[in-house]
Design a protein around this motif. Structure first.
Motif, PDB file in Angstrom:
ATOM      1  N   SER A  86       0.836  -1.197   0.000  1.00  0.00           N
ATOM      2  CA  SER A  86       0.000   0.000   0.000  1.00  0.00           C
ATOM      3  C   SER A  86       0.871   1.246   0.000  1.00  0.00           C
ATOM      4  O   SER A  86       1.885   1.316   0.711  1.00  0.00           O
ATOM      5  CB  SER A  86      -0.915   0.015   1.228  1.00  0.00           C
ATOM      6  N   SER A 114      -5.384  -6.939   5.014  1.00  0.00           N
ATOM      7  CA  SER A 114      -5.480  -5.605   5.605  1.00  0.00           C
ATOM      8  C   SER A 114      -5.071  -5.562   7.070  1.00  0.00           C
ATOM      9  O   SER A 114      -4.818  -4.497   7.613  1.00  0.00           O
ATOM     10  CB  SER A 114      -6.911  -5.073   5.466  1.00  0.00           C
ATOM     11  N   LEU A 165      -9.132   2.205  -8.852  1.00  0.00           N
ATOM     12  CA  LEU A 165      -8.815   1.304  -7.740  1.00  0.00           C
ATOM     13  C   LEU A 165      -7.300   1.129  -7.701  1.00  0.00           C
ATOM     14  O   LEU A 165      -6.661   1.010  -8.747  1.00  0.00           O
ATOM     15  CB  LEU A 165      -9.470  -0.062  -7.945  1.00  0.00           C
ATOM     16  N   PRO A 166      -6.688   1.110  -6.522  1.00  0.00           N
ATOM     17  CA  PRO A 166      -5.221   1.014  -6.466  1.00  0.00           C
ATOM     18  C   PRO A 166      -4.701  -0.313  -6.996  1.00  0.00           C
ATOM     19  O   PRO A 166      -5.189  -1.381  -6.630  1.00  0.00           O
ATOM     20  CB  PRO A 166      -4.909   1.190  -4.980  1.00  0.00           C
ATOM     21  N   HIS A 192      -3.652  -3.332  -4.855  1.00  0.00           N
ATOM     22  CA  HIS A 192      -4.691  -4.165  -4.256  1.00  0.00           C
ATOM     23  C   HIS A 192      -5.116  -5.238  -5.247  1.00  0.00           C
ATOM     24  O   HIS A 192      -5.196  -4.994  -6.455  1.00  0.00           O
ATOM     25  CB  HIS A 192      -5.889  -3.301  -3.851  1.00  0.00           C
ATOM     26  N   GLY A 223     -15.087  -5.502  -3.137  1.00  0.00           N
ATOM     27  CA  GLY A 223     -14.285  -4.955  -2.049  1.00  0.00           C
ATOM     28  C   GLY A 223     -15.030  -4.829  -0.747  1.00  0.00           C
ATOM     29  O   GLY A 223     -14.447  -4.923   0.331  1.00  0.00           O
ATOM     30  N   THR A 260      -8.129   1.537  -0.299  1.00  0.00           N
ATOM     31  CA  THR A 260      -8.977   0.939  -1.331  1.00  0.00           C
ATOM     32  C   THR A 260     -10.420   1.415  -1.241  1.00  0.00           C
ATOM     33  O   THR A 260     -11.271   0.941  -1.975  1.00  0.00           O
ATOM     34  CB  THR A 260      -8.943  -0.595  -1.226  1.00  0.00           C
TER      35      THR A 260
END
Length: 515
Positions: free
Chosen positions: A83, A178, A217-218, A221, A296, A504
């Motif tokens: 991240s 996470s 969206l990153p 992830h 998600g 996210t």
């Protein structure tokens, strides 16, 4: 022999001059991305990186991400995406835990000085030998003294590289969970896991070289990595990269690039629904946008209805997790969808719902969702105890509570860890949230349990009101009480301007519990 990077090589052969990625109006073809990935592979091999070695990557949604990602894979090494919001101590933990030998880190911005934080974490991570600074201007020297840049690593390397021989069950990527409880764990995903999931997404979405995807969206992830980047590269479609979600910017890019596929988390859809103003042609956007995907987290049905009313584009919701590469279930266009449902198991994946003893529950009853198939991770890296607790005879325990209807569609009720026990009765926050979201003044809500001497846990709702609207605690409580059993409505209501979100876009309930 199977190496995930072969999907880039194949598209570079078939779609060499087609745009693979667009960022800030600059386009990069598949041939260019593949050549850059080959140079990255040659560069890290020159540093001594060997097949199976771990290489960490912290990067925003920039063309550098796929160049480095596929370059690492071409060298036979393992990608450890991190991240971009991690602090130095967290970066140190991830580098140590993954036993990373090298670390690519974007220089960042004044607001997000990634290289500065990354190097601080790297400096304390024994065993990580190389810090490689990804400079926005590849001709610049590193902003961190005595470190190499991506440009230096690639300089002089051939645009041709013989892809490393890897087996289908070799680890390709280690994705960290996470860490909502305890320390984050690294889910080991094999080349086969990721290849099969991209193939499943290709089939589900009907993605082709004619499609244009918006990727906000990153990429670090698993959702964006598999569902958008890997699937896009596999199919030869074009991905428009956006490092940070802003509703106005997203709407502008959807219209400008005639985007056909958009994937987001619920808070993104909420943001698009709530956005007013701007010179956007919603009919033009809807005409081009053939698919919207949500994942998600659970998508409130009210947000789904509001989005579809505004944009006239259906949202197809699915379910996945890092340990599942990620897609497990999906509302499939060929079969039909059910709003509020996460759909049916995807091809090659089995799902069942079980009770606390692991026995399957009857249709219509709540149970923990377990799944098995080609998408299940190899395990948690260097953590056999956690792996054994999570996988039983090939079945992965999701930690999510769900129900199945008479047609086989699944509905997520809540996380087992989010469940509230009030006076001995189970209360699932999502059920309460869905009801409160129907109140005409409410824009977004999150429900948690808080300690209570009498009831054990009490129900608290954090409420974000729509702009220009007002409501009292009693308004929210009476509305919820009219639609829920007496033990389920919130006894505590707090109005807030915004809810804390992860990188996210997930609502961080652990932060709300600290409030």
């Amino acid at each position: 022999m199977l190496n995930l990077a072969s999907i880039l090589e194949e598209s570079a052969r078939k779609n060499a001059d087609d745009n693979a990625f667009i960022f800030n109006d600059k386009a990069f073809t598949f041939q260019q991305i593949n050549a850059a990935a080959n140079q990255v592979a040659g560069g890290i091999v020159g540093l001594g990186i060997k097949p199976g070695d771990k290489v960490a990557l912290s990067c925003l949604n920039l063309p550098y991400f796929p160049m480095i990602y596929f370059g690492i894979l071409k060298a036979g090494a393992v990608v450890v995406p991190l991240s971009v919001l991690l602090k130095p101590n967290e970066i140190e933990y991830h580098l140590k835990n993954s036993e990373a030998k090298a670390y690519f880190c974007f220089q960042g911005t004044e607001e997000l000085p990634m290289a500065k934080m990354g190097y601080a974490g790297f400096s304390n991570a024994d065993g990580c030998e190389h810090f490689i600074n990804i400079m926005a201007d590849p001709t610049q020297a590193s902003s961190i003294p005595d470190t190499k840049t991506l440009g230096q690593i690639m300089h002089g390397q051939s645009p041709q590289f013989d892809i490393a021989v890897t087996n289908s069950d070799d680890t390709a990527v280690i994705v960290y969970t996470s860490g909502t409880t305890g320390f984050p764990k690294g889910a080991e995903l094999s080349h086969s896991n990721l290849m099969m999931n991209a193939l499943v997404c290709k089939d589900l979405f009907g993605t082709s070289s004619q499609d244009v995807q918006l990727v906000t969206l990153p990429l670090f992830h698993i959702f964006a990595m598999t569902v958008l980047m890997n699937t896009g590269v596999m199919t030869g479609s074009c991905s428009v990269l956006l490092p940070r979600f802003e509703a106005a910017t997203v709407l502008g890019l959807l219209q400008k690039h005639k985007v056909t596929i958009f994937a987001g988390v619920p808070t993104m859809y909420w943001g698009l629904v709530a956005h007013e103003g701007g010179d956007f042609d919603l009919e033009e956007i809807a005409k081009n946008l053939r698919m919207s995907v949500s994942g998600g987290a659970s998508l409130p049905v009210q947000v789904l209805k509001d989005f579809e009313a505004k944009f006239n584009v259906p949202i197809l919701e699915g379910y996945g997790m890092s340990e599942g590469s990620p897609v497990v279930t999906f509302n499939q266009k060929a079969i039909g969808r059910k709003p509020g449902s996460i759909g049916l198991p995807v091809w090659g994946v089995e799902v069942k719902l079980v009770d606390a003893e692991g026995a399957e529950v009857p249709q219509g009853e709540k149970g923990e969702l377990w799944y098995r198939g080609h998408n299940v991770m190899k395990g948690y890296y260097n953590n056999p105890e956690a792996t054994a607790e999570t996988i039983t005879d090939g079945w992965l325990h999701s930690g999510d509570i769900a129900v199945k209807d008479e047609d086989g569609f699944y509905y997520i009720v809540d996380r087992t860890k989010d469940m509230i026990i009030r006076g001995g009765l189970n209360v699932y926050p999502r059920e309460v949230e869905e009801v409160i979201m129907q109140h005409e003044t409410v824009s977004m809500v999150a429900v948690i349990g808080i300690p209570d001497d009498k009831m054990g846990e009490e129900i608290k709702a954090f409420v974000v009101l729509k702009e220009g609207q007002s409501a009292s605690t009693e308004d929210i409580q009476s509305f919820a009480e009219s639609k829920l059993a007496a033990y389920k409505y919130p006894r505590v209501v707090e109005f807030v301007d915004a809810l804390p979100l992860s990188a996210t876009g997930k609502i961080l309930k652990k932060e709300l519990r600290k409030a």
